[in-house]
Design a protein around this motif. Structure first.
Motif, PDB file in Angstrom:
ATOM      1  N   ILE A 233      14.941   6.613  -9.350  1.00 43.11           N
ATOM      2  CA  ILE A 233      15.637   7.666 -10.095  1.00 43.11           C
ATOM      3  C   ILE A 233      14.667   8.805 -10.434  1.00 43.11           C
ATOM      4  N   GLU A 234      13.504   8.435 -10.987  1.00 41.86           N
ATOM      5  CA  GLU A 234      12.543   9.453 -11.416  1.00 41.86           C
ATOM      6  C   GLU A 234      11.611   9.894 -10.297  1.00 41.86           C
ATOM      7  N   GLY A 235      11.540   9.142  -9.185  1.00 44.24           N
ATOM      8  CA  GLY A 235      10.672   9.514  -8.070  1.00 44.24           C
ATOM      9  C   GLY A 235       9.204   9.273  -8.363  1.00 44.24           C
ATOM     10  N   SER A 236       8.885   8.209  -9.090  1.00 45.52           N
ATOM     11  CA  SER A 236       7.494   7.930  -9.466  1.00 45.52           C
ATOM     12  C   SER A 236       6.806   7.065  -8.417  1.00 45.52           C
ATOM     13  N   TYR A 237       5.563   7.430  -8.081  1.00 43.18           N
ATOM     14  CA  TYR A 237       4.754   6.623  -7.169  1.00 43.18           C
ATOM     15  C   TYR A 237       4.062   5.478  -7.898  1.00 43.18           C
ATOM     16  N   ASP A 238       4.094   5.476  -9.219  1.00 40.93           N
ATOM     17  CA  ASP A 238       3.390   4.459  -9.986  1.00 40.93           C
ATOM     18  C   ASP A 238       4.262   3.254 -10.310  1.00 40.93           C
ATOM     19  N   ALA A 239       5.407   3.152  -9.669  1.00 43.77           N
ATOM     20  CA  ALA A 239       6.273   1.994  -9.861  1.00 43.77           C
ATOM     21  C   ALA A 239       6.844   1.594  -8.512  1.00 43.77           C
ATOM     22  N   PHE A 240       6.852   0.285  -8.240  1.00 39.47           N
ATOM     23  CA  PHE A 240       7.363  -0.193  -6.967  1.00 39.47           C
ATOM     24  C   PHE A 240       7.693  -1.678  -7.100  1.00 39.47           C
ATOM     25  N   GLU A 241       8.512  -2.164  -6.194  1.00 35.42           N
ATOM     26  CA  GLU A 241       8.894  -3.567  -6.223  1.00 35.42           C
ATOM     27  C   GLU A 241       7.663  -4.429  -5.988  1.00 35.42           C
ATOM     28  N   GLY A 242       7.539  -5.489  -6.766  1.00 36.15           N
ATOM     29  CA  GLY A 242       6.406  -6.384  -6.606  1.00 36.15           C
ATOM     30  C   GLY A 242       5.171  -5.954  -7.349  1.00 36.15           C
ATOM     31  N   GLN A 243       5.255  -4.898  -8.149  1.00 35.98           N
ATOM     32  CA  GLN A 243       4.089  -4.435  -8.897  1.00 35.98           C
ATOM     33  C   GLN A 243       3.692  -5.509  -9.908  1.00 35.98           C
ATOM     34  N   VAL A 244       2.405  -5.867  -9.909  1.00 31.41           N
ATOM     35  CA  VAL A 244       1.934  -6.924 -10.792  1.00 31.41           C
ATOM     36  C   VAL A 244       1.931  -6.460 -12.240  1.00 31.41           C
ATOM     37  N   TYR A 245       1.269  -5.330 -12.485  1.00 26.75           N
ATOM     38  CA  TYR A 245       1.136  -4.842 -13.863  1.00 26.75           C
ATOM     39  C   TYR A 245       2.106  -3.689 -14.118  1.00 26.75           C
ATOM     40  N   HIS A 246       3.394  -4.011 -14.099  1.00 28.67           N
ATOM     41  CA  HIS A 246       4.392  -2.964 -14.335  1.00 28.67           C
ATOM     42  C   HIS A 246       4.354  -2.484 -15.787  1.00 28.67           C
ATOM     43  N   GLU A 247       3.664  -3.227 -16.673  1.00 32.03           N
ATOM     44  CA  GLU A 247       3.522  -2.781 -18.058  1.00 32.03           C
ATOM     45  C   GLU A 247       2.532  -1.620 -18.184  1.00 32.03           C
ATOM     46  N   PHE A 248       1.676  -1.442 -17.184  1.00 32.96           N
ATOM     47  CA  PHE A 248       0.641  -0.402 -17.243  1.00 32.96           C
ATOM     48  C   PHE A 248       1.258   0.984 -17.099  1.00 32.96           C
ATOM     49  N   ARG A 249       0.925   1.858 -18.048  1.00 34.03           N
ATOM     50  CA  ARG A 249       1.397   3.246 -18.021  1.00 34.03           C
ATOM     51  C   ARG A 249       0.206   4.173 -18.243  1.00 34.03           C
ATOM     52  N   ARG A 250       0.039   5.106 -17.330  1.00 32.94           N
ATOM     53  CA  ARG A 250      -1.072   6.052 -17.456  1.00 32.94           C
ATOM     54  C   ARG A 250      -0.987   6.850 -18.746  1.00 32.94           C
ATOM     55  N   ASP A 251       0.230   7.246 -19.111  1.00 32.19           N
ATOM     56  CA  ASP A 251       0.371   8.103 -20.287  1.00 32.19           C
ATOM     57  C   ASP A 251       0.086   7.361 -21.582  1.00 32.19           C
ATOM     58  N   SER A 405      -2.450   0.552 -10.639  1.00 26.77           N
ATOM     59  CA  SER A 405      -1.206   1.228 -10.259  1.00 26.77           C
ATOM     60  C   SER A 405      -0.632   0.700  -8.960  1.00 26.77           C
ATOM     61  N   ARG A 406      -1.464   0.095  -8.097  1.00 25.51           N
ATOM     62  CA  ARG A 406      -0.950  -0.354  -6.801  1.00 25.51           C
ATOM     63  C   ARG A 406      -1.143  -1.838  -6.516  1.00 25.51           C
ATOM     64  N   TYR A 407      -1.571  -2.588  -7.502  1.00 25.12           N
ATOM     65  CA  TYR A 407      -1.745  -4.030  -7.354  1.00 25.12           C
ATOM     66  C   TYR A 407      -0.361  -4.657  -7.272  1.00 25.12           C
ATOM     67  N   ARG A 408      -0.081  -5.369  -6.186  1.00 21.02           N
ATOM     68  CA  ARG A 408       1.273  -5.882  -5.976  1.00 21.02           C
ATOM     69  C   ARG A 408       1.254  -7.310  -5.446  1.00 21.02           C
ATOM     70  N   TYR A 409       2.408  -7.960  -5.613  1.00 25.64           N
ATOM     71  CA  TYR A 409       2.569  -9.303  -5.078  1.00 25.64           C
ATOM     72  C   TYR A 409       2.911  -9.245  -3.594  1.00 25.64           C
ATOM     73  N   LYS A 410       2.635 -10.342  -2.898  1.00 22.66           N
ATOM     74  CA  LYS A 410       3.002 -10.433  -1.494  1.00 22.66           C
ATOM     75  C   LYS A 410       4.512 -10.384  -1.357  1.00 22.66           C
ATOM     76  N   GLU A 411       4.973  -9.710  -0.309  1.00 19.05           N
ATOM     77  CA  GLU A 411       6.409  -9.683  -0.043  1.00 19.05           C
ATOM     78  C   GLU A 411       6.801 -10.959   0.693  1.00 19.05           C
ATOM     79  N   LEU A 412       7.969 -11.483   0.371  1.00 19.79           N
ATOM     80  CA  LEU A 412       8.464 -12.675   1.043  1.00 19.79           C
ATOM     81  C   LEU A 412       9.083 -12.307   2.382  1.00 19.79           C
ATOM     82  N   THR A 413       8.908 -13.183   3.370  1.00 20.33           N
ATOM     83  CA  THR A 413       9.595 -12.992   4.636  1.00 20.33           C
ATOM     84  C   THR A 413      11.065 -13.339   4.453  1.00 20.33           C
ATOM     85  N   SER A 414      11.885 -12.969   5.437  1.00 16.90           N
ATOM     86  CA  SER A 414      13.315 -13.254   5.326  1.00 16.90           C
ATOM     87  C   SER A 414      13.574 -14.754   5.217  1.00 16.90           C
ATOM     88  N   GLY A 415      12.713 -15.582   5.846  1.00 21.53           N
ATOM     89  CA  GLY A 415      12.891 -17.018   5.779  1.00 21.53           C
ATOM     90  C   GLY A 415      12.480 -17.615   4.449  1.00 21.53           C
TER      91      GLY A 415
END
Length: 485
Positions: A233-251, A405-415
């Motif tokens: 919605i906001e178009g932010s690069y600092d949020a993405f699926e699988g982000q480990v530290y989604h609580e982290f905010r630069r501001d 800001s970019r530390y993320r979890y591994k994505e799961l395969t379809s299986g």
């Protein structure tokens, strides 16, 4: 030929004049300006008119500056049913000279009686584009496209005209687009400022699009996660699926440096590497156990002696010079460094101790990853009563800030989906500062639970519950002494 290209835009319901939205206008203006940035990325939320403005801008370039243009997308089906379909819908029929369906080429009438060729191609195999000489290109949904394809198309801009490259996308975390259009640390040389100016980002939130149905954005925001709202919605690069530290905010968590009081406790977290960077993080802890990360050392391919005492070839200080006699309570290092390497009989741990002062308080870190991540999260979390977190980072620690800001979890395969726990293991990529932070924070006590968290697990009618109520009446005699109400 006299065609009003503003008619390509939808008619506002309030009867206002057709034309671009504010961010769309900013995008078009930059692209069509001969002195503007060479590459312009329109990063928008869902429904922000990304594909439409990309097609209209490319059409305008083709009409004003005859030449060969490419419109591409990663996969052919999406290119055909979305991007090409949108282009044919917004393009005035009188501008189409010829549509070669089999070749995927739309010939557009241009100024001066000339013709421009707009070539539609999937970008899954970018090497097939090497023979093209282009006046411009447009990558739709560029987050799906490889960096290789983007760089190859840069080399194809040698035709007539403006020679511009445009991209539209939803953000996808700190990917290659973030590196080129936001971070831009690869342009830090002598001509860095001029190079950075060639790449422009226009960020457009979904809320700007007045043509969306009433309640569309507000409705989905009620059910989506905060991370998804920030990204889509906001178009932010600092949020993405699988982000480990989604609580982290630069501001919130990144602050200006200040003079740290001498009595505060100081500790260090260390993640050692050679080909991968070595990271040391220094933290100061105040009287309320709030943590302030105030310094980082982040270097790759430095010997341990250089890390400790400085790199004379690069004329850079080592960690001992950086500490300047500070009193360190403890330094926690990855325990794997105690393993003996090669035939020397020494470990990296031993080598550090050879080059650090004899009384340096080196201790093995607690390397429990899941527990460590949870502990870091607890320090990032905002306390509902104080409206403040317990972890802050000086803005002089760019590598830690970037990794968080970019530390993320591994994505799961379809299986694996539905058969494996999601967000199980973070990717082992660019995580050295995150690991050092985890070692550091695992040396500190757990964040204290607030009263409500304690009380909710206690029966108010039990002996312990009645005792809590009695104690509350002494602490706050004039207030309601029942903590359950």
């Amino acid at each position: 030929m006299n065609i009003d290209l503003s008619l390509c835009f939808p008619q506002p319901e309030n009867g206002a004049k057709r034309g671009p939205l504010p961010k769309q206008y900013e995008f078009m203006k930059s692209v069509l300006d001969p002195k503007g940035s060479k590459y312009v990325l329109y990063c928008g939320g869902i429904g922000s008119g990304k594909t439409m403005i990309g097609c209209i801008t490319m059409l305008t370039m083709a009409v004003m500056h005859p030449g060969d243009y490419l419109i591409g997308r990663q996969y052919a089906p999406e290119l055909k049913i979305t991007t090409l379909k949108t282009f044919l819908e917004i393009c005035p029929k009188e501008l189409i000279d010829e549509y070669r369906v089999a070749d995927g080429i739309v010939r557009i009438k241009a100024v001066g009686g000339a013709v421009s060729n707009i070539i539609f191609r999937q970008l899954e195999e970018p090497d097939k584009l090497r023979s093209l000489n282009l006046s411009g290109f447009y990558i739709d949904e560029s987050s799906q496209v490889s960096e290789q394809a983007f760089m190859l198309l840069q080399g194809r801009l040698r035709g007539k005209g403006l020679r511009k490259g445009i991209l539209t996308t939803n953000p996808n975390g700190h990917d290659w687009q973030y590196q080129w259009f936001v971070k831009q640390d690869m342009f830090n040389g002598a001509n860095g400022h001029a190079a950075k100016a060639q790449f422009k980002l226009v960020r457009a939130p979904s809320t700007e699009n007045v043509h969306l149905p009433d309640g569309y954005v507000s409705g989905i925001m009620q059910t989506w996660s905060p991370e998804r709202i920030k990204r889509e919605i906001e178009g932010s690069y600092d949020a993405f699926e699988g982000q480990v530290y989604h609580e982290f905010r630069r501001d919130l968590h990144v602050i200006q440096p200040f003079v740290i009081p001498t009595p505060w406790t100081r500790v260090i977290g260390i993640d050692h590497g050679y080909r991968n960077p070595t990271c040391w993080l220094w933290a100061a802890i105040d009287y309320d156990e709030n943590i302030y990360i105030y310094r980082e050392f982040y270097e790759r391919e430095w010997l341990i002696e250089e890390i400790c005492k400085g790199n004379q070839k690069k004329n850079q200080a080592g960690v001992m010079q950086l500490m300047k006699g500070e009193k360190i309570e403890q330094a926690r290092m990855d325990p794997s460094t105690r393993a003996v390497r090669g035939t020397s009989g020494l470990s990296d741990w031993d080598t550090y101790l050879d080059h650090l002062p004899k009384d340096f308080p080196m201790l093995p870190a607690n390397n429990e990853k899941t527990a460590g991540i949870d502990r870091v999260k607890s320090y990032f979390k905002v306390n509902e009563k104080t409206n403040k977190p317990r972890l802050y980072i000086f803005n002089t620690c760019p590598n830690l800030i970037d990794e968080l800001s970019r530390y993320r979890y591994k994505e799961l395969t379809s299986g694996q989906v539905g058969n494996t726990n999601e967000k199980e293991e973070p990717l082992k990529v660019d995580d050295h500062a995150c690991d050092a932070l985890r070692y550091l924070i695992m040396s500190r006590p757990e964040a204290p639970k607030n009263d409500e968290e304690i009380w909710k697990n206690i029966d108010k009618n039990s002996m312990q519950g009645r005792l809590i109520q009695e104690l509350q009446s002494f602490k706050k005699p004039k207030l309601n002494s029942d903590p359950w109400e």
